[in-house]
Design a protein around this motif. Structure first.
Motif, PDB file in Angstrom:
ATOM      1  N   ASP A 165      31.614 -10.397  34.046  1.00 45.15           N
ATOM      2  CA  ASP A 165      30.787 -11.100  35.031  1.00 45.15           C
ATOM      3  C   ASP A 165      31.414 -12.445  35.385  1.00 45.15           C
ATOM      4  N   VAL A 166      31.305 -12.829  36.659  1.00 48.31           N
ATOM      5  CA  VAL A 166      31.857 -14.100  37.126  1.00 48.31           C
ATOM      6  C   VAL A 166      30.729 -14.922  37.759  1.00 48.31           C
ATOM      7  N   PRO A 167      30.350 -16.046  37.119  1.00 49.25           N
ATOM      8  CA  PRO A 167      29.327 -16.908  37.732  1.00 49.25           C
ATOM      9  C   PRO A 167      29.909 -17.710  38.895  1.00 49.25           C
ATOM     10  N   VAL A 168      29.123 -17.890  39.958  1.00 48.94           N
ATOM     11  CA  VAL A 168      29.546 -18.623  41.149  1.00 48.94           C
ATOM     12  C   VAL A 168      28.590 -19.794  41.348  1.00 48.94           C
ATOM     13  N   LYS A 169      29.125 -21.009  41.396  1.00 49.61           N
ATOM     14  CA  LYS A 169      28.297 -22.207  41.547  1.00 49.61           C
ATOM     15  C   LYS A 169      28.203 -22.678  42.993  1.00 49.61           C
ATOM     16  N   ASN A 170      29.299 -22.590  43.738  1.00 48.84           N
ATOM     17  CA  ASN A 170      29.290 -23.066  45.117  1.00 48.84           C
ATOM     18  C   ASN A 170      28.284 -22.306  45.967  1.00 48.84           C
ATOM     19  N   SER A 171      27.879 -22.918  47.057  1.00 48.43           N
ATOM     20  CA  SER A 171      27.051 -22.237  48.044  1.00 48.43           C
ATOM     21  C   SER A 171      27.951 -21.502  49.029  1.00 48.43           C
ATOM     22  N   PHE A 172      27.498 -20.339  49.472  1.00 49.48           N
ATOM     23  CA  PHE A 172      28.290 -19.476  50.347  1.00 49.48           C
ATOM     24  C   PHE A 172      27.442 -18.961  51.490  1.00 49.48           C
ATOM     25  N   TYR A 173      28.120 -18.639  52.598  1.00 61.61           N
ATOM     26  CA  TYR A 173      27.573 -17.716  53.573  1.00 61.61           C
ATOM     27  C   TYR A 173      28.091 -16.327  53.189  1.00 61.61           C
ATOM     28  N   ILE A 174      27.178 -15.429  52.827  1.00 66.90           N
ATOM     29  CA  ILE A 174      27.566 -14.065  52.465  1.00 66.90           C
ATOM     30  C   ILE A 174      27.061 -13.128  53.554  1.00 66.90           C
ATOM     31  N   PRO A 175      27.953 -12.457  54.292  1.00 65.74           N
ATOM     32  CA  PRO A 175      27.500 -11.526  55.324  1.00 65.74           C
ATOM     33  C   PRO A 175      26.538 -10.497  54.741  1.00 65.74           C
ATOM     34  N   ARG A 176      25.469 -10.252  55.456  1.00 64.39           N
ATOM     35  CA  ARG A 176      24.388  -9.420  54.930  1.00 64.39           C
ATOM     36  C   ARG A 176      24.867  -8.025  54.561  1.00 64.39           C
ATOM     37  N   GLU A 177      25.819  -7.472  55.339  1.00 64.35           N
ATOM     38  CA  GLU A 177      26.251  -6.100  55.076  1.00 64.35           C
ATOM     39  C   GLU A 177      27.055  -5.975  53.784  1.00 64.35           C
ATOM     40  N   GLN A 178      27.494  -7.112  53.232  1.00 65.64           N
ATOM     41  CA  GLN A 178      28.283  -7.071  51.995  1.00 65.64           C
ATOM     42  C   GLN A 178      27.421  -7.181  50.744  1.00 65.64           C
ATOM     43  N   ILE A 179      26.143  -7.498  50.896  1.00 71.31           N
ATOM     44  CA  ILE A 179      25.280  -7.686  49.731  1.00 71.31           C
ATOM     45  C   ILE A 179      24.889  -6.330  49.161  1.00 71.31           C
ATOM     46  N   ASN A 180      25.216  -6.125  47.885  1.00 71.44           N
ATOM     47  CA  ASN A 180      24.941  -4.847  47.229  1.00 71.44           C
ATOM     48  C   ASN A 180      24.609  -5.087  45.758  1.00 71.44           C
ATOM     49  N   ASP A 181      24.630  -4.027  44.962  1.00 71.55           N
ATOM     50  CA  ASP A 181      24.252  -4.132  43.552  1.00 71.55           C
ATOM     51  C   ASP A 181      25.326  -4.787  42.696  1.00 71.55           C
TER      52      ASP A 181
END
Length: 249
Positions: free
Chosen positions: A161-177
Motif C-alpha cells: 500500500d502507498v499512502p498519498v498526502k498531496n491533494s489531487f484532481y483524480i479523473p472520475r473514470e479512473q476511480i476504482n477499488d
C-alpha cells in the motif's frame, strides 16, 4: 514501459484559480483547473491553437485569506448614463465597485505534462525552462516560480500500500477499488467532485456570433488516501503518482 513527461514544481505566494460561477465573491478552486495550466503553457510556447496534451495536477496550500478587487459590471444594451455609470465604453455604461476575492496562500504544485505529439516535449520544456516573461498562473499578478524537469514515468503494480498526502484532481473514470479513500458515514467518498474546464472549441451561434464550447472533465478532488497493493498506477522517477484523463483532447 517507461516514457518521458515534463514535470513542473511550482510555488506561488498567493493565487486565485477562479470558479467561473462566482462573481460577487470570487472563490478559488483548490488547485488550478486543467484549462488554467494549459493556458499558461500555450502562452509561453506561443501556441496559437490548441495542442492536445495530458495533465496531472497535485499540490497543497497553507491557508486562505481574502482581499479586495476592483469589480466592473455592465449589461448588454445598457447605454451610458452619467448618473449611473463610472465609465463610458463606446456608449455602453460600465459600473465600477469593490468585490472580495479568495486567495490561496503558500501554494505548492506538481504538474506532469505529456503532449500527444511527443516531438513537442523539447519545445514545451524549453519554453517553460527559459520563459519569455515571468510566468503567472491564475490571475496576471499570481507569479509562479517554476522548476522544470524531464522525467521518466511508468505504470507499475504496487507491491504494498502507498499512502498519498498531496491533494489531487483524480479523473472520475479512473476511480476504482484500487483506491482506499476515507469513507464518510453515508458511504460516500471523502472529497469534492468538480467538473472543470480543460480546453475549448469555437462554435458559431444562431446569431452568427462565436462562442467557446468547453470540454469539461469530471474529477474528484481528494487527499490523504491510499493506493492499494496490487493496484496499477503511473509514477514518475521520484515516486510521485500521476492521474490524468485518459483522453488528452
Amino acid at each position: 514501459m517507461k516514457s518521458k513527461a515534463i514535470r513542473l514544481k511550482i510555488h506561488q505566494e498567493t493565487a486565485n484559480y477562479r470558479i467561473p460561477v462566482s462573481h460577487q465573491f470570487r472563490e478559488s478552486y483548490p488547485l488550478p483547473p486543467y484549462s488554467t495550466v494549459i493556458g499558461m503553457i500555450h502562452y509561453l510556447c506561443d501556441f496559437h491553437e490548441y495542442h492536445p496534451m495530458k495533465l496531472s495536477i497535485q499540490g497543497n496550500y497553507a491557508s486562505t485569506t481574502s482581499d479586495f478587487y476592483t469589480r466592473y459590471e455592465f449589461k448588454n444594451g445598457m447605454k451610458y448614463d452619467d448618473h449611473r455609470h463610472n465609465l463610458n465604453a463606446e456608449g455602453m455604461g460600465i459600473s465600477r465597485g469593490i468585490g472580495n476575492i479568495q486567495l490561496l496562500v503558500d501554494v505548492n504544485l506538481i504538474v506532469h505534462i505529456i503532449p500527444d505529439n511527443l516531438d513537442e516535449l523539447e519545445t514545451i520544456y524549453r519554453a517553460l525552462k527559459y520563459p519569455r516573461e515571468f510566468p503567472n498562473l491564475g490571475r496576471r499578478e499570481d507569479i509562479a516560480n517554476i522548476h522544470v524537469d524531464l522525467v521518466d514515468i511508468e505504470k507499475r503494480e504496487l507491491e504494498k500500500d502507498v499512502p498519498v498526502k498531496n491533494s489531487f484532481y483524480i479523473p472520475r473514470e479512473q476511480i476504482n477499488d484500487d483506491f482506499n479513500f476515507l469513507v464518510k458515514k453515508d458511504g460516500g467518498r471523502r472529497g469534492t467532485y468538480y467538473e472543470i474546464n480543460k480546453n475549448y472549441s469555437l462554435v458559431s451561434t444562431r446569431r452568427n456570433q462565436t462562442e467557446r464550447r468547453w470540454n469539461r472533465i469530471q474529477v474528484l478532488y481528494a487527499s490523504n488516501f491510499t493506493l492499494l497493493e496490487e493496484g496499477e498506477f503511473v509514477f514518475d522517477e521520484d515516486n510521485n503518482p500521476i492521474f490524468w484523463p485518459e483522453l488528452s483532447n
